[in-house]
Design an enzyme around this catalytic site. Structure first.
Site, PDB file in Angstrom:
ATOM      1  N   LYS A   1      16.183  21.676  27.220  1.00  0.00           N
ATOM      2  CA  LYS A   1      15.978  20.967  27.798  1.00  0.00           C
ATOM      3  C   LYS A   1      14.460  21.002  27.226  1.00  0.00           C
ATOM      4  CE  LYS A   1      17.829  21.721  31.364  1.00  0.00           C
ATOM      5  NZ  LYS A   1      18.144  23.498  30.720  1.00  0.00           N
TER       6      LYS A   1
ATOM      7  N   ARG B   1      23.988  30.834  36.458  1.00  0.00           N
ATOM      8  CA  ARG B   1      23.942  29.421  36.060  1.00  0.00           C
ATOM      9  C   ARG B   1      24.626  28.153  35.131  1.00  0.00           C
ATOM     10  NH1 ARG B   1      18.704  31.967  33.103  1.00  0.00           N
ATOM     11  NH2 ARG B   1      17.987  30.178  32.274  1.00  0.00           N
TER      12      ARG B   1
ATOM     13  N   ARG C   1      11.881  36.031  30.870  1.00  0.00           N
ATOM     14  CA  ARG C   1      12.631  35.341  32.333  1.00  0.00           C
ATOM     15  C   ARG C   1      13.286  36.797  32.675  1.00  0.00           C
ATOM     16  NH1 ARG C   1      13.288  29.295  32.398  1.00  0.00           N
ATOM     17  NH2 ARG C   1      15.029  29.973  33.715  1.00  0.00           N
TER      18      ARG C   1
ATOM     19  N   ARG D   1      19.644  18.681  39.993  1.00  0.00           N
ATOM     20  CA  ARG D   1      20.396  18.956  39.645  1.00  0.00           C
ATOM     21  C   ARG D   1      21.713  19.086  40.703  1.00  0.00           C
ATOM     22  NH1 ARG D   1      16.947  23.098  36.843  1.00  0.00           N
ATOM     23  NH2 ARG D   1      18.056  24.951  35.485  1.00  0.00           N
TER      24      ARG D   1
ATOM     25  N   ARG E   1      15.782  34.716  24.260  1.00  0.00           N
ATOM     26  CA  ARG E   1      14.759  33.585  24.419  1.00  0.00           C
ATOM     27  C   ARG E   1      12.886  34.321  24.994  1.00  0.00           C
ATOM     28  NH1 ARG E   1      15.283  28.525  28.409  1.00  0.00           N
ATOM     29  NH2 ARG E   1      16.234  30.719  29.315  1.00  0.00           N
TER      30      ARG E   1
HETATM   31  P1  AP5 Z   1      15.211  26.073  26.132  1.00  0.00           P
HETATM   32  O1  AP5 Z   1      14.678  25.045  25.763  1.00  0.00           O
HETATM   33  O2  AP5 Z   1      14.129  26.917  26.517  1.00  0.00           O
HETATM   34  O3  AP5 Z   1      16.371  25.545  26.667  1.00  0.00           O
HETATM   35  P2  AP5 Z   1      16.557  25.243  28.493  1.00  0.00           P
HETATM   36  O4  AP5 Z   1      17.648  23.543  27.843  1.00  0.00           O
HETATM   37  O5  AP5 Z   1      14.653  24.545  28.667  1.00  0.00           O
HETATM   38  O6  AP5 Z   1      16.429  25.504  29.310  1.00  0.00           O
HETATM   39  P3  AP5 Z   1      16.643  26.302  30.632  1.00  0.00           P
HETATM   40  O7  AP5 Z   1      16.560  28.141  30.468  1.00  0.00           O
HETATM   41  O8  AP5 Z   1      14.607  27.104  30.894  1.00  0.00           O
HETATM   42  O9  AP5 Z   1      16.629  25.633  31.514  1.00  0.00           O
HETATM   43  P4  AP5 Z   1      17.529  26.074  33.211  1.00  0.00           P
HETATM   44  O10 AP5 Z   1      17.829  24.909  33.779  1.00  0.00           O
HETATM   45  O11 AP5 Z   1      18.869  27.190  33.032  1.00  0.00           O
HETATM   46  O12 AP5 Z   1      16.139  27.144  34.213  1.00  0.00           O
HETATM   47  P5  AP5 Z   1      15.588  25.679  33.999  1.00  0.00           P
HETATM   48  O13 AP5 Z   1      13.848  26.347  34.149  1.00  0.00           O
HETATM   49  O14 AP5 Z   1      15.063  24.810  34.024  1.00  0.00           O
HETATM   50  O15 AP5 Z   1      15.681  26.886  24.766  1.00  0.00           O
HETATM   51  C1  AP5 Z   1      15.841  28.435  25.239  1.00  0.00           C
HETATM   52  C2  AP5 Z   1      16.108  28.564  23.845  1.00  0.00           C
HETATM   53  O16 AP5 Z   1      16.733  28.402  22.701  1.00  0.00           O
HETATM   54  C3  AP5 Z   1      14.813  29.112  23.111  1.00  0.00           C
HETATM   55  O17 AP5 Z   1      14.384  30.674  23.358  1.00  0.00           O
HETATM   56  C4  AP5 Z   1      15.295  28.090  22.352  1.00  0.00           C
HETATM   57  O18 AP5 Z   1      13.632  28.674  21.152  1.00  0.00           O
HETATM   58  C5  AP5 Z   1      15.866  28.792  21.628  1.00  0.00           C
HETATM   59  N1  AP5 Z   1      16.589  26.968  21.794  1.00  0.00           N
HETATM   60  C6  AP5 Z   1      16.179  25.453  21.961  1.00  0.00           C
HETATM   61  N2  AP5 Z   1      17.014  24.617  21.138  1.00  0.00           N
HETATM   62  C7  AP5 Z   1      17.161  25.625  20.247  1.00  0.00           C
HETATM   63  C8  AP5 Z   1      18.075  24.642  18.898  1.00  0.00           C
HETATM   64  N3  AP5 Z   1      18.180  23.262  18.496  1.00  0.00           N
HETATM   65  N4  AP5 Z   1      18.209  25.396  17.924  1.00  0.00           N
HETATM   66  C9  AP5 Z   1      18.609  26.823  18.123  1.00  0.00           C
HETATM   67  N5  AP5 Z   1      17.865  27.489  18.894  1.00  0.00           N
HETATM   68  C10 AP5 Z   1      16.958  26.745  20.059  1.00  0.00           C
HETATM   69  O19 AP5 Z   1      15.270  26.067  35.647  1.00  0.00           O
HETATM   70  C11 AP5 Z   1      14.894  27.974  36.087  1.00  0.00           C
HETATM   71  C12 AP5 Z   1      15.564  29.063  37.791  1.00  0.00           C
HETATM   72  O20 AP5 Z   1      14.739  27.729  38.562  1.00  0.00           O
HETATM   73  C13 AP5 Z   1      17.079  27.793  38.201  1.00  0.00           C
HETATM   74  O21 AP5 Z   1      18.062  28.634  37.947  1.00  0.00           O
HETATM   75  C14 AP5 Z   1      16.569  27.619  39.804  1.00  0.00           C
HETATM   76  O22 AP5 Z   1      16.409  28.327  40.732  1.00  0.00           O
HETATM   77  C15 AP5 Z   1      15.569  26.710  39.793  1.00  0.00           C
HETATM   78  N6  AP5 Z   1      16.054  24.891  39.637  1.00  0.00           N
HETATM   79  C16 AP5 Z   1      15.279  24.501  38.373  1.00  0.00           C
HETATM   80  N7  AP5 Z   1      14.893  23.679  39.090  1.00  0.00           N
HETATM   81  C17 AP5 Z   1      15.825  23.241  39.991  1.00  0.00           C
HETATM   82  C18 AP5 Z   1      16.096  22.331  41.062  1.00  0.00           C
HETATM   83  N8  AP5 Z   1      16.010  21.097  40.117  1.00  0.00           N
HETATM   84  N9  AP5 Z   1      16.857  22.989  42.306  1.00  0.00           N
HETATM   85  C19 AP5 Z   1      16.514  23.626  42.484  1.00  0.00           C
HETATM   86  N10 AP5 Z   1      16.392  25.293  41.471  1.00  0.00           N
HETATM   87  C20 AP5 Z   1      15.560  24.917  40.630  1.00  0.00           C
END
Ligand code: AP5
Length: 222
Positions: free
Chosen positions: A18, A169, A158, A94, A129
Protein backbone atom coordinates in the site's frame (compact mmCIF):
# COMPACT_ATOMS: atom_id res chain seq x y z
CA UNK A 1 -10.44 22.57 -17.29
CA UNK A 2 -13.10 21.50 -14.87
CA UNK A 3 -11.69 19.23 -12.22
CA UNK A 4 -13.31 17.31 -9.47
CA UNK A 5 -10.53 15.90 -7.26
CA UNK A 6 -10.12 12.14 -6.99
CA UNK A 7 -11.03 10.32 -3.80
CA UNK A 8 -9.23 7.01 -3.49
CA UNK A 9 -8.99 4.25 -0.89
CA UNK A 10 -6.33 1.57 -0.85
CA UNK A 11 -6.53 -1.56 1.22
CA UNK A 12 -4.71 -4.86 1.51
CA UNK A 13 -2.95 -7.11 3.99
CA UNK A 14 0.12 -5.95 5.92
CA UNK A 15 3.03 -5.46 3.48
CA UNK A 16 0.82 -5.93 0.42
CA UNK A 17 2.47 -2.75 -0.93
CA UNK A 18 0.00 0.00 0.00
CA UNK A 19 2.63 2.53 1.07
CA UNK A 20 4.82 1.71 -1.93
CA UNK A 21 1.96 2.22 -4.40
CA UNK A 22 0.81 5.38 -2.61
CA UNK A 23 4.22 6.97 -3.23
CA UNK A 24 3.78 6.33 -6.98
CA UNK A 25 0.13 7.46 -7.03
CA UNK A 26 0.96 10.72 -5.24
CA UNK A 27 3.80 11.45 -7.69
CA UNK A 28 1.50 11.14 -10.67
CA UNK A 29 -1.89 12.33 -9.41
CA UNK A 30 -0.90 14.82 -6.69
CA UNK A 31 -3.41 13.50 -4.15
CA UNK A 32 -2.99 14.07 -0.42
CA UNK A 33 -1.74 10.79 1.08
CA UNK A 34 -3.43 10.01 4.38
CA UNK A 35 -1.90 6.89 5.92
CA UNK A 36 -3.26 6.01 9.35
CA UNK A 37 -0.17 3.91 10.06
CA UNK A 38 2.15 6.86 9.25
CA UNK A 39 -0.02 9.32 11.21
CA UNK A 40 -0.05 7.01 14.23
CA UNK A 41 3.70 6.35 14.07
CA UNK A 42 4.27 10.13 14.00
CA UNK A 43 2.03 10.54 17.08
CA UNK A 44 3.95 7.79 18.88
CA UNK A 45 7.35 9.27 18.11
CA UNK A 46 6.31 12.74 19.28
CA UNK A 47 4.79 11.27 22.44
CA UNK A 48 1.34 12.85 22.07
CA UNK A 49 -1.78 11.71 23.90
CA UNK A 50 -2.98 9.83 20.81
CA UNK A 51 0.48 8.30 20.45
CA UNK A 52 0.52 7.10 24.03
CA UNK A 53 -2.89 5.49 23.59
CA UNK A 54 -1.90 3.85 20.30
CA UNK A 55 1.58 2.61 21.09
CA UNK A 56 0.92 -0.67 22.88
CA UNK A 57 -1.73 -1.76 20.37
CA UNK A 58 0.57 -1.06 17.45
CA UNK A 59 3.60 -2.75 18.94
CA UNK A 60 1.50 -5.83 19.63
CA UNK A 61 0.25 -5.88 16.02
CA UNK A 62 -3.33 -5.19 17.09
CA UNK A 63 -5.77 -2.52 15.90
CA UNK A 64 -5.85 0.79 17.74
CA UNK A 65 -9.37 1.48 19.12
CA UNK A 66 -11.76 2.84 16.45
CA UNK A 67 -12.54 6.12 18.20
CA UNK A 68 -8.88 7.12 18.42
CA UNK A 69 -8.20 6.48 14.73
CA UNK A 70 -11.52 7.80 13.39
CA UNK A 71 -11.15 11.20 15.05
CA UNK A 72 -7.64 11.50 13.64
CA UNK A 73 -8.66 10.54 10.08
CA UNK A 74 -11.79 12.68 9.83
CA UNK A 75 -9.83 15.71 11.07
CA UNK A 76 -7.20 15.13 8.39
CA UNK A 77 -9.77 14.57 5.60
CA UNK A 78 -11.49 17.87 6.36
CA UNK A 79 -8.31 19.94 5.83
CA UNK A 80 -8.33 22.27 2.81
CA UNK A 81 -5.51 20.52 0.93
CA UNK A 82 -7.41 17.21 0.90
CA UNK A 83 -10.56 18.93 -0.36
CA UNK A 84 -8.71 20.81 -3.09
CA UNK A 85 -6.27 18.19 -4.35
CA UNK A 86 -8.24 15.04 -3.57
CA UNK A 87 -7.17 12.29 -1.18
CA UNK A 88 -5.65 8.85 -1.02
CA UNK A 89 -6.70 7.05 2.14
CA UNK A 90 -4.31 4.24 3.11
CA UNK A 91 -4.99 1.85 5.99
CA UNK A 92 -8.47 3.13 6.81
CA UNK A 93 -11.19 1.84 7.17
CA UNK A 94 -9.90 -1.32 8.79
CA UNK A 95 -13.08 -2.48 10.51
CA UNK A 96 -16.80 -2.52 9.78
CA UNK A 97 -17.31 0.28 12.34
CA UNK A 98 -14.72 2.48 10.68
CA UNK A 99 -16.37 1.99 7.27
CA UNK A 100 -19.74 2.91 8.81
CA UNK A 101 -18.26 6.08 10.35
CA UNK A 102 -17.22 7.30 6.90
CA UNK A 103 -20.58 6.38 5.35
CA UNK A 104 -22.38 8.40 8.03
CA UNK A 105 -20.22 11.42 7.25
CA UNK A 106 -20.88 10.87 3.51
CA UNK A 107 -17.18 10.44 2.88
CA UNK A 108 -17.34 8.11 -0.09
CA UNK A 109 -14.42 7.27 -2.41
CA UNK A 110 -14.54 7.03 -6.22
CA UNK A 111 -12.58 3.80 -6.16
CA UNK A 112 -11.60 1.18 -3.58
CA UNK A 113 -8.40 -0.74 -4.39
CA UNK A 114 -7.58 -4.03 -2.70
CA UNK A 115 -4.02 -5.33 -3.19
CA UNK A 116 -3.99 -9.09 -3.33
CA UNK A 117 -0.74 -10.85 -2.32
CA UNK A 118 -0.19 -14.46 -1.12
CA UNK A 119 0.54 -14.94 2.60
CA UNK A 120 4.06 -16.33 2.24
CA UNK A 121 5.14 -13.29 0.18
CA UNK A 122 3.71 -10.96 2.83
CA UNK A 123 5.82 -12.41 5.62
CA UNK A 124 9.02 -12.04 3.59
CA UNK A 125 8.15 -8.45 2.63
CA UNK A 126 7.49 -7.46 6.25
CA UNK A 127 10.54 -9.07 7.76
CA UNK A 128 12.80 -7.49 5.09
CA UNK A 129 11.24 -4.02 5.25
CA UNK A 130 13.33 -1.03 6.39
CA UNK A 131 12.27 2.61 6.69
CA UNK A 132 14.27 5.77 6.19
CA UNK A 133 13.31 8.02 9.11
CA UNK A 134 14.63 11.08 7.24
CA UNK A 135 12.70 10.79 3.94
CA UNK A 136 9.97 8.35 4.97
CA UNK A 137 10.94 6.13 2.03
CA UNK A 138 10.22 2.40 2.22
CA UNK A 139 13.01 -0.09 1.42
CA UNK A 140 13.46 -3.86 1.42
CA UNK A 141 16.79 -5.50 2.24
CA UNK A 142 16.53 -7.75 -0.84
CA UNK A 143 14.06 -6.18 -3.32
CA UNK A 144 14.76 -2.46 -2.77
CA UNK A 145 18.09 -1.94 -1.01
CA UNK A 146 19.06 1.64 -0.09
CA UNK A 147 20.90 3.71 -2.71
CA UNK A 148 23.84 4.77 -0.52
CA UNK A 149 25.82 3.64 2.56
CA UNK A 150 24.69 6.80 4.33
CA UNK A 151 21.01 5.88 3.94
CA UNK A 152 21.73 2.26 4.82
CA UNK A 153 23.27 3.28 8.15
CA UNK A 154 20.18 5.16 9.31
CA UNK A 155 17.46 2.68 8.26
CA UNK A 156 15.10 1.44 10.95
CA UNK A 157 12.95 -1.68 11.40
CA UNK A 158 9.36 -1.34 12.61
CA UNK A 159 8.72 -2.99 16.00
CA UNK A 160 5.65 -4.77 14.55
CA UNK A 161 7.57 -6.36 11.66
CA UNK A 162 8.59 -9.62 13.37
CA UNK A 163 7.27 -12.85 11.84
CA UNK A 164 5.04 -13.53 14.84
CA UNK A 165 3.42 -10.08 14.83
CA UNK A 166 2.98 -10.11 11.06
CA UNK A 167 0.98 -13.33 11.42
CA UNK A 168 -1.28 -11.77 14.01
CA UNK A 169 -1.75 -8.60 11.87
CA UNK A 170 -2.61 -10.78 8.90
CA UNK A 171 -5.19 -12.72 10.89
CA UNK A 172 -6.89 -9.50 12.03
CA UNK A 173 -6.87 -8.21 8.45
CA UNK A 174 -8.55 -11.36 7.16
CA UNK A 175 -11.20 -11.27 9.87
CA UNK A 176 -12.28 -7.74 8.86
CA UNK A 177 -11.70 -7.74 5.09
CA UNK A 178 -15.09 -9.06 3.92
CA UNK A 179 -17.22 -6.74 6.02
CA UNK A 180 -15.32 -3.73 4.65
CA UNK A 181 -15.41 -4.83 1.00
CA UNK A 182 -19.16 -5.31 1.35
CA UNK A 183 -19.50 -1.57 1.96
CA UNK A 184 -17.57 -0.74 -1.22
CA UNK A 185 -18.45 -3.69 -3.49
CA UNK A 186 -19.74 -1.42 -6.30
CA UNK A 187 -16.42 0.47 -6.61
CA UNK A 188 -14.00 -2.27 -5.58
CA UNK A 189 -10.99 -3.04 -7.81
CA UNK A 190 -8.99 -6.09 -6.82
CA UNK A 191 -5.36 -5.73 -7.95
CA UNK A 192 -2.86 -8.57 -8.25
CA UNK A 193 -0.10 -7.22 -6.01
CA UNK A 194 2.26 -10.12 -6.56
CA UNK A 195 4.26 -8.41 -9.33
CA UNK A 196 7.00 -5.81 -9.43
CA UNK A 197 5.93 -2.45 -8.08
CA UNK A 198 6.01 -0.86 -11.55
CA UNK A 199 3.74 -3.52 -13.03
CA UNK A 200 1.29 -3.13 -10.14
CA UNK A 201 1.35 0.63 -10.59
CA UNK A 202 0.59 0.37 -14.33
CA UNK A 203 -2.69 -1.35 -13.50
CA UNK A 204 -3.60 1.17 -10.80
CA UNK A 205 -2.58 4.09 -13.02
CA UNK A 206 -4.80 3.02 -15.89
CA UNK A 207 -7.81 2.60 -13.59
CA UNK A 208 -7.28 5.97 -11.92
CA UNK A 209 -6.81 7.75 -15.24
CA UNK A 210 -10.10 6.29 -16.44
CA UNK A 211 -11.92 7.24 -13.23
CA UNK A 212 -10.59 10.77 -13.53
CA UNK A 213 -11.76 11.00 -17.17
CA UNK A 214 -15.21 9.72 -16.23
CA UNK A 215 -15.50 12.32 -13.49
CA UNK A 216 -14.60 15.13 -15.90
CA UNK A 217 -17.14 13.92 -18.47
CA UNK A 218 -19.80 13.77 -15.80
CA UNK A 219 -19.11 17.36 -14.74
CA UNK A 220 -19.29 18.62 -18.35
CA UNK A 221 -22.58 16.81 -18.92
CA UNK A 222 -23.97 17.83 -15.56
P1 AP5 B 1 4.75 -1.50 2.01
O1 AP5 B 1 4.48 -0.65 0.81
O2 AP5 B 1 5.40 -0.87 3.19
O3 AP5 B 1 3.41 -2.27 2.42
P2 AP5 B 1 2.11 -1.78 3.19
O4 AP5 B 1 0.95 -2.47 2.57
O5 AP5 B 1 2.08 -0.28 3.23
O6 AP5 B 1 2.39 -2.44 4.58
P3 AP5 B 1 2.14 -2.02 6.10
O7 AP5 B 1 2.79 -3.08 6.90
O8 AP5 B 1 2.58 -0.61 6.33
O9 AP5 B 1 0.63 -2.13 6.24
P4 AP5 B 1 -0.10 -2.38 7.56
O10 AP5 B 1 -1.49 -2.27 7.08
O11 AP5 B 1 0.24 -3.60 8.28
O12 AP5 B 1 0.48 -1.22 8.51
P5 AP5 B 1 0.02 0.28 8.79
O13 AP5 B 1 1.22 1.10 8.78
O14 AP5 B 1 -1.14 0.67 7.96
O15 AP5 B 1 5.62 -2.74 1.49
C1 AP5 B 1 6.08 -3.71 2.40
C2 AP5 B 1 7.48 -4.21 1.98
O16 AP5 B 1 7.39 -4.89 0.73
C3 AP5 B 1 8.51 -3.10 1.78
O17 AP5 B 1 9.76 -3.53 2.20
C4 AP5 B 1 8.49 -2.85 0.26
O18 AP5 B 1 9.72 -2.35 -0.19
C5 AP5 B 1 8.18 -4.24 -0.27
N1 AP5 B 1 7.36 -4.21 -1.50
C6 AP5 B 1 6.30 -3.39 -1.75
N2 AP5 B 1 5.78 -3.65 -2.97
C7 AP5 B 1 6.53 -4.65 -3.51
C8 AP5 B 1 6.49 -5.36 -4.76
N3 AP5 B 1 5.57 -5.11 -5.71
N4 AP5 B 1 7.41 -6.34 -4.96
C9 AP5 B 1 8.34 -6.63 -4.00
N5 AP5 B 1 8.43 -5.99 -2.82
C10 AP5 B 1 7.53 -5.01 -2.56
O19 AP5 B 1 -0.54 0.11 10.28
C11 AP5 B 1 0.31 -0.19 11.35
C12 AP5 B 1 -0.46 -0.33 12.64
O20 AP5 B 1 -1.13 0.89 12.95
C13 AP5 B 1 -1.59 -1.37 12.65
O21 AP5 B 1 -1.13 -2.66 12.92
C14 AP5 B 1 -2.49 -0.82 13.76
O22 AP5 B 1 -1.98 -1.12 15.03
C15 AP5 B 1 -2.41 0.68 13.54
N6 AP5 B 1 -3.45 1.16 12.61
C16 AP5 B 1 -3.26 1.70 11.36
N7 AP5 B 1 -4.44 2.01 10.80
C17 AP5 B 1 -5.40 1.66 11.70
C18 AP5 B 1 -6.82 1.73 11.68
N8 AP5 B 1 -7.48 2.22 10.61
N9 AP5 B 1 -7.48 1.27 12.77
C19 AP5 B 1 -6.85 0.78 13.83
N10 AP5 B 1 -5.50 0.69 13.92
C20 AP5 B 1 -4.78 1.12 12.85
Amino acid sequence: SLKEPLKVMISGAPASGKGTQCELIVNKFGLVHISTGDLLRAEVSSGTEIGNKAKEFMNAGRLVPDEVVTAMVTARLSCDDAKEKGWLLDGYPRSFNQAQSLQKLKIIPDVYFVLDVPDETLIDRCVGRRLDPVTGKIYHIKSFPPETEEIKARLITRPDDTEEKVKSRLEIYKKNADSISATYSNIMKKIDGNHSKDVVFEVIDSILSQVQKDKETKIKLG
